[in-house]
Design an enzyme around this catalytic site. Structure first.
Site, PDB file in Angstrom:
ATOM      1  N   LYS A  24       0.866  -1.181   0.000  1.00  0.00           N
ATOM      2  CA  LYS A  24       0.000   0.000   0.000  1.00  0.00           C
ATOM      3  C   LYS A  24       0.894   1.221   0.000  1.00  0.00           C
ATOM      4  O   LYS A  24       1.833   1.312   0.811  1.00  0.00           O
ATOM      5  CB  LYS A  24      -0.873  -0.021   1.276  1.00  0.00           C
ATOM      6  CG  LYS A  24      -1.817   1.133   1.383  1.00  0.00           C
ATOM      7  CD  LYS A  24      -3.186   0.780   0.827  1.00  0.00           C
ATOM      8  CE  LYS A  24      -4.008   2.005   0.499  1.00  0.00           C
ATOM      9  NZ  LYS A  24      -3.660   2.682  -0.765  1.00  0.00           N
ATOM     10  N   LYS A  30       5.599   3.220   8.268  1.00  0.00           N
ATOM     11  CA  LYS A  30       4.439   4.085   8.515  1.00  0.00           C
ATOM     12  C   LYS A  30       3.163   3.248   8.588  1.00  0.00           C
ATOM     13  O   LYS A  30       2.357   3.381   9.498  1.00  0.00           O
ATOM     14  CB  LYS A  30       4.333   5.094   7.366  1.00  0.00           C
ATOM     15  CG  LYS A  30       3.141   6.025   7.448  1.00  0.00           C
ATOM     16  CD  LYS A  30       2.987   6.846   6.173  1.00  0.00           C
ATOM     17  CE  LYS A  30       4.308   7.466   5.788  1.00  0.00           C
ATOM     18  NZ  LYS A  30       4.150   8.487   4.742  1.00  0.00           N
ATOM     19  N   LYS A  85       5.378   1.774  -3.125  1.00  0.00           N
ATOM     20  CA  LYS A  85       5.279   3.129  -3.674  1.00  0.00           C
ATOM     21  C   LYS A  85       5.516   3.050  -5.167  1.00  0.00           C
ATOM     22  O   LYS A  85       6.184   2.128  -5.640  1.00  0.00           O
ATOM     23  CB  LYS A  85       6.344   4.027  -3.024  1.00  0.00           C
ATOM     24  CG  LYS A  85       6.052   5.511  -3.118  1.00  0.00           C
ATOM     25  CD  LYS A  85       5.128   6.001  -2.031  1.00  0.00           C
ATOM     26  CE  LYS A  85       4.732   7.445  -2.275  1.00  0.00           C
ATOM     27  NZ  LYS A  85       3.990   7.999  -1.129  1.00  0.00           N
ATOM     28  N   GLY A 104      -2.795   8.250  -4.169  1.00  0.00           N
ATOM     29  CA  GLY A 104      -2.150   9.439  -4.727  1.00  0.00           C
ATOM     30  C   GLY A 104      -0.901   9.850  -3.954  1.00  0.00           C
ATOM     31  O   GLY A 104      -0.596   9.311  -2.891  1.00  0.00           O
ATOM     32  N   ASP A 105      -0.186  10.777  -4.515  1.00  0.00           N
ATOM     33  CA  ASP A 105       0.972  11.414  -3.866  1.00  0.00           C
ATOM     34  C   ASP A 105       1.213  12.690  -4.677  1.00  0.00           C
ATOM     35  O   ASP A 105       0.278  13.168  -5.346  1.00  0.00           O
ATOM     36  CB  ASP A 105       2.188  10.460  -3.877  1.00  0.00           C
ATOM     37  CG  ASP A 105       3.349  10.956  -3.006  1.00  0.00           C
ATOM     38  OD1 ASP A 105       3.284  10.781  -1.784  1.00  0.00           O
ATOM     39  OD2 ASP A 105       4.316  11.538  -3.538  1.00  0.00           O
ATOM     40  N   THR A 126      -4.518  13.311   5.363  1.00  0.00           N
ATOM     41  CA  THR A 126      -3.101  13.464   5.720  1.00  0.00           C
ATOM     42  C   THR A 126      -2.890  14.771   6.484  1.00  0.00           C
ATOM     43  O   THR A 126      -2.238  14.795   7.539  1.00  0.00           O
ATOM     44  CB  THR A 126      -2.215  13.407   4.457  1.00  0.00           C
ATOM     45  OG1 THR A 126      -2.557  12.239   3.722  1.00  0.00           O
ATOM     46  CG2 THR A 126      -0.750  13.365   4.828  1.00  0.00           C
ATOM     47  N   ASN A 176      -2.229  18.892  -1.688  1.00  0.00           N
ATOM     48  CA  ASN A 176      -3.225  18.189  -0.877  1.00  0.00           C
ATOM     49  C   ASN A 176      -2.882  18.230   0.615  1.00  0.00           C
ATOM     50  O   ASN A 176      -3.722  18.605   1.440  1.00  0.00           O
ATOM     51  CB  ASN A 176      -3.346  16.740  -1.378  1.00  0.00           C
ATOM     52  CG  ASN A 176      -4.223  15.907  -0.473  1.00  0.00           C
ATOM     53  OD1 ASN A 176      -3.729  15.244   0.426  1.00  0.00           O
ATOM     54  ND2 ASN A 176      -5.526  15.968  -0.662  1.00  0.00           N
TER      55      ASN A 176
HETATM   56  P1  NDP Z   1       0.709  17.685  -4.154  1.00  0.00           P
HETATM   57  O1  NDP Z   1       1.196  17.391  -5.522  1.00  0.00           O
HETATM   58  O2  NDP Z   1      -0.739  17.830  -3.909  1.00  0.00           O
HETATM   59  O3  NDP Z   1       1.416  19.012  -3.609  1.00  0.00           O
HETATM   60  C1  NDP Z   1       2.806  19.137  -3.529  1.00  0.00           C
HETATM   61  C2  NDP Z   1       3.144  20.559  -3.154  1.00  0.00           C
HETATM   62  O4  NDP Z   1       4.530  20.636  -2.872  1.00  0.00           O
HETATM   63  C3  NDP Z   1       2.871  21.555  -4.263  1.00  0.00           C
HETATM   64  O5  NDP Z   1       2.551  22.797  -3.706  1.00  0.00           O
HETATM   65  C4  NDP Z   1       4.215  21.601  -4.997  1.00  0.00           C
HETATM   66  O6  NDP Z   1       4.455  22.807  -5.711  1.00  0.00           O
HETATM   67  C5  NDP Z   1       5.176  21.499  -3.826  1.00  0.00           C
HETATM   68  N1  NDP Z   1       6.437  20.877  -4.281  1.00  0.00           N
HETATM   69  C6  NDP Z   1       6.579  19.675  -4.879  1.00  0.00           C
HETATM   70  N2  NDP Z   1       7.866  19.455  -5.193  1.00  0.00           N
HETATM   71  C7  NDP Z   1       8.523  20.538  -4.776  1.00  0.00           C
HETATM   72  C8  NDP Z   1       9.883  20.912  -4.813  1.00  0.00           C
HETATM   73  N3  NDP Z   1      10.822  20.127  -5.360  1.00  0.00           N
HETATM   74  N4  NDP Z   1      10.214  22.103  -4.263  1.00  0.00           N
HETATM   75  C9  NDP Z   1       9.263  22.903  -3.704  1.00  0.00           C
HETATM   76  N5  NDP Z   1       7.956  22.598  -3.659  1.00  0.00           N
HETATM   77  C10 NDP Z   1       7.602  21.449  -4.179  1.00  0.00           C
HETATM   78  O7  NDP Z   1       1.347  16.528  -3.208  1.00  0.00           O
HETATM   79  P2  NDP Z   1       0.897  16.079  -1.762  1.00  0.00           P
HETATM   80  O8  NDP Z   1       0.416  17.246  -0.987  1.00  0.00           O
HETATM   81  O9  NDP Z   1       0.040  14.876  -1.910  1.00  0.00           O
HETATM   82  O10 NDP Z   1       2.291  15.553  -1.150  1.00  0.00           O
HETATM   83  C11 NDP Z   1       3.190  16.422  -0.453  1.00  0.00           C
HETATM   84  C12 NDP Z   1       4.127  15.582   0.395  1.00  0.00           C
HETATM   85  O11 NDP Z   1       3.359  14.814   1.350  1.00  0.00           O
HETATM   86  C13 NDP Z   1       4.980  14.553  -0.347  1.00  0.00           C
HETATM   87  O12 NDP Z   1       6.219  14.405   0.328  1.00  0.00           O
HETATM   88  C14 NDP Z   1       4.185  13.269  -0.196  1.00  0.00           C
HETATM   89  O13 NDP Z   1       4.986  12.113  -0.335  1.00  0.00           O
HETATM   90  C15 NDP Z   1       3.687  13.434   1.232  1.00  0.00           C
HETATM   91  N6  NDP Z   1       2.521  12.636   1.597  1.00  0.00           N
HETATM   92  C16 NDP Z   1       1.345  12.719   0.888  1.00  0.00           C
HETATM   93  C17 NDP Z   1       0.255  11.992   1.280  1.00  0.00           C
HETATM   94  C18 NDP Z   1      -1.076  12.139   0.621  1.00  0.00           C
HETATM   95  O14 NDP Z   1      -2.045  11.580   1.153  1.00  0.00           O
HETATM   96  N7  NDP Z   1      -1.206  12.861  -0.465  1.00  0.00           N
HETATM   97  C19 NDP Z   1       0.337  11.034   2.417  1.00  0.00           C
HETATM   98  C20 NDP Z   1       1.574  11.102   3.158  1.00  0.00           C
HETATM   99  C21 NDP Z   1       2.622  11.856   2.721  1.00  0.00           C
HETATM  100  P3  NDP Z   1       4.356  22.811  -7.340  1.00  0.00           P
HETATM  101  O15 NDP Z   1       2.893  22.701  -7.628  1.00  0.00           O
HETATM  102  O16 NDP Z   1       4.970  24.096  -7.723  1.00  0.00           O
HETATM  103  O17 NDP Z   1       5.140  21.616  -7.823  1.00  0.00           O
END
Ligand code: NDP
Length: 450
Positions: A94, A118, A130, A169-170, A214, A245
Site C-alpha cells: 500500500k 508508517k 510506492k 495518490g501522492d 493526511t 493536498n
Molecule cells: P501535491 O502534488 O498535492 O502538492 C505538492 C506541493 O509541494 C505543491 O505545492 C508543490 O508545488 C510542492 N512541491 C513539490 N515538489 C517541490 C519541490 N521540489 N520544491 C518545492 N515545492 C515542491 O502533493 P501532496 O500534498 O500529496 O504531497 C506532499 C508531500 O506529502 C509529499 O512528500 C508526499 O509524499 C507526502 N505525503 C502525501 C500523502 C497524501 O495523502 N497525499 C500522504 C503522506 C505523505 P508545485 O505545484 O509548484 O510543484
C-alpha cells in the site's frame, strides 16, 4: 567505519550502499532507521538473526516500465514508470503514486521503505509500496493527463489488486488522476474492483475525509505532541510549506484549532499573509484554477506578499509544518527557525527535513514529529476506504474523521511510549522507527524466511 551507527548494524548499511549505488534518498532513509535500531539490537540481539534486518532493507519486487503516450500536438512522448513493492508481511502493498520530473528508482525506494514502517504504525493490515513516474503534469491539458494515466495503468494493472497491491495518490496525483487510472483498470480487467485504488472520488467508491486525511492527521498528531508540554495551536503563528493536498488540509485543521497560518508555498516561491492565509482563495487558485501561488497576492491585494524562490523558513513562526517534498528544510533553515523561537515541527511531507535539520531541532529541545508517524493519517484513511469498499458501505464524514483522530492519537502514544521504553522520552524519531520496525519484524519472523 560509519559514524553514529551501532557496529553490528554497520555491515547492513554498507551492503545497502553497495547494492543501491547512486540512490542517496534511499540511503538516507535506511540510515535513519538503522541509527534508531542500535538500541533495539542491544536489548534484543535476536533481531540480528537470519538476516532479518537485511531482508527488511531489500524490496520484495521492483517493477520498471515504459509509458508511451501521445500529446495534444500528436507527438509521441515516453516516460518511465515505477512500482516498488517493498514489504507485504503485514498485508497487501500500500502506498501512493507520484508524478514528478524528479522521480527515479531511488526516490521510489526511499518512499516505499518509509511507507512500510508508517503503515505498520497505523496498526492496520497493510504492507508498504510506492510508485510513480518522471512525468511532469504541470501545464498538461486534461486530455494529456488522461492519456498518460491510461498508458501508465495499462502496464501497472498487471501488478496490482485488492489483495496484492493498492496504490493511492501522492505528489502530482490527486482525485482526477486516480479517477482516470481506476477507469482504465476497470476497462482492462472487466472488474469493478473498488478496493484496488484509494483516494477515489465519492461518486465511485471513495471515502469521505480521505482527501483531508493526511493534513488533518498531521494537525491531530502535532496537537497531541504540543499537549505533552501543555501547549495548544490556538494563537500560534504557523508556517506550512507547499500548497498541495497535504498542505491545504493541514492549514484547514490548524485554522479550526485556532492557529494562524501565515505562510505557504509552491515550487516557485512563497507567500506571507500576516492576517492569516485566506484558505478559500488558496483552494480556488490551487484546486480549481490550478495556478501558481503568486496569483494569491494578485487576487488578495494589500497585506500579502510573494517572495520568489527564497526560503519560507525565514518567516518567523511558533510551529513549522513542512508539507511539500523531501529534503526541503536544511540545517541552516532549522537554525533560523530555532533562532526565531519555533517550538514544534511536524513533517507532513515524507522526509522533508534533512538529517542535520532534525539534529538541530532535537538539540534545541524543539518538539519534532517525523513524517512516518505524523503523516500516516492519509494511508490510515486509505485503509478505512478499503474497509468500506470490502463491506460495500459508506461512512459519514464525522465517523471517518473520528476514526482518523483516534488512529493518530494511538500512533502518537505508541511512538511516545516506545521512545520512553528505549530511554529517550520525547524522541519521536526513535519511537516511530522502533515501533514500526518491531511490528514488521515480528510479522516477518512468524512467516519464515521470506
Ligand atoms: P501535491 O502534488 O498535492 O502538492 C505538492 C506541493 O509541494 C505543491 O505545492 C508543490 O508545488 C510542492 N512541491 C513539490 N515538489 C517541490 C519541490 N521540489 N520544491 C518545492 N515545492 C515542491 O502533493 P501532496 O500534498 O500529496 O504531497 C506532499 C508531500 O506529502 C509529499 O512528500 C508526499 O509524499 C507526502 N505525503 C502525501 C500523502 C497524501 O495523502 N497525499 C500522504 C503522506 C505523505 P508545485 O505545484 O509548484 O510543484
Amino acid at each position: 567505519m560509519i559514524t553514529g551507527l551501532d557496529e553490528k548494524l554497520q555491515p547492513v548499511l554498507e551492503e545497502v550502499l553497495r547494492r543501491n549505488a547512486g540512490e542517496p534518498e534511499f540511503h538516507q532513509a535506511v540510515r535513519e532507521v538503522l541509527e534508531s535500531l542500535g538500541r533495539v539490537v542491544a536489548k534484543h540481539p535476536d533481531y540480528l538473526d537470519d538476516a532479518l534486518i537485511e531482508r527488511i532493507c531489500e524490496p520484495e519486487r521492483q517493477i520498471i516500465f515504459r509509458v508511451p503516450w501521445v500529446d495534444d500536438a500528436g507527438q509521441v512522448q515516453i516516460n518511465r514508470g515505477f512500482r516498488v513493492q517493498f514489504n507485504s508481511a503485514l498485508g497487501p502493498y500500500k502506498g501512493g503514486i507520484r508524478f514528478h520530473p524528479s522521480v527515479n528508482l531511488g526516490i521510489i525506494k526511499f518512499l516505499g521503505f518509509e511507507q512500510t514502517f508508517k503503515n505498520a504504525l497505523t496498526g492496520m493490515p497493510i504492507g508498504g509500496g510506492k510508485g510513480g513516474s518522471d512525468f511532469n503534469p504541470r501545464g498538461r491539458s486534461d486530455g494529456e493527463i488522461m492519456r498518460f494515466c491510461q498508458s501508465f495503468m495499462t502496464e501497472l494493472h498487471k501488478h496490482i489488486g485488492e489483495y496484492v497491491d493498492v496504490p493511492a495518490g501522492d505528489i502530482g496525483v490527486g482525485g482526477r488522476e486516480i479517477g482516470y487510472m481506476f477507469g482504465q483498470f476497470k476497462r482492462l480487467t472487466g472488474r469493478y474492483e473498488a478496493g484496488v485504488l484509494t483516494g477515489k472520488g465519492l461518486a465511485y467508491g471513495g471515502s469521505r475525509a480521505r482527501r483531508e486525511a493526511t493534513g488533518y492527521g498531521l494537525a491531530y498528531f502535532v496537537g497531541r505532541m504540543l499537549s505533552t508540554r501543555g501547549a495548544v495551536f490556538a494563537d500560534k503563528r504557523v508556517v506550512v510549506s507547499g500548497s498541495g493536498n497535504v498542505a491545504i488540509y493541514t492549514m484547514e485543521k490548524v485554522d479550526a484549532f485556532g492557529g494562524k497560518v501565515v505562510a505557504c508555498s509552491d515550487s516557485g516561491g512563497y507567500i506571507v499573509d500576516d492576517a492569516g492565509v485566506d484558505l478559500d482563495l488558496l483552494k480556488e487558485i490551487k484546486e480549481v484554477r490550478r495556478e501558481r501561488i503568486a496569483e494569491y497576492v494578485r487576487s488578495k491585494g494589500a497585506g500579502a506578499r510573494y517572495i520568489e524562490r527564497g526560503s519560507i523558513w525565514e518567516t518567523p513562526c511558533d510551529i513549522a509544518l513542512p508539507c511539500a517534498t523531501q529534503n526541503e528544510l536544511t540545517g541552516k533553515d532549522a537554525a533560523t527557525l530555532v533562532a526565531n523561537g519555533v517550538i514544534a515541527v511536524g513533517e507532513g511531507a515524507n522526509m522533508p527535513c534533512m538529517p542535520e535539520a532534525v539534529r538541530v531541532f532535537q538539540d534545541a529541545g524543539v518538539l519534532f514529529a517525523p513524517g512516518k508517524a505524523a503523516n500516516a493519517g492519509g494511508v490510515a484513511t486509505s485503509a478505512l476506504e478499503m474497509q468500506q469498499n470490502a463491506s460495500r458501505d459508506s461512512w459519514t464524514f464525522e465517523q471517518t474523521e473520528e476514526r482518523l483522530a483516534s488512529i493518530m492519537r494511538n500512533i502518537h502514544d505508541v511512538c511516545a511510549a516506545t521512545a520512553e521504553e528505549y530511554g529517550s522520552p520525547g524522541d519521536y524519531v526513535l519511537g516511530a522507527n522502533i515501533a514500526g520496525f518491531v511490528r514488521v519484524a515480528e510479522a516477518m519472523r512468524a512467516l519464515g524466511v521470506i
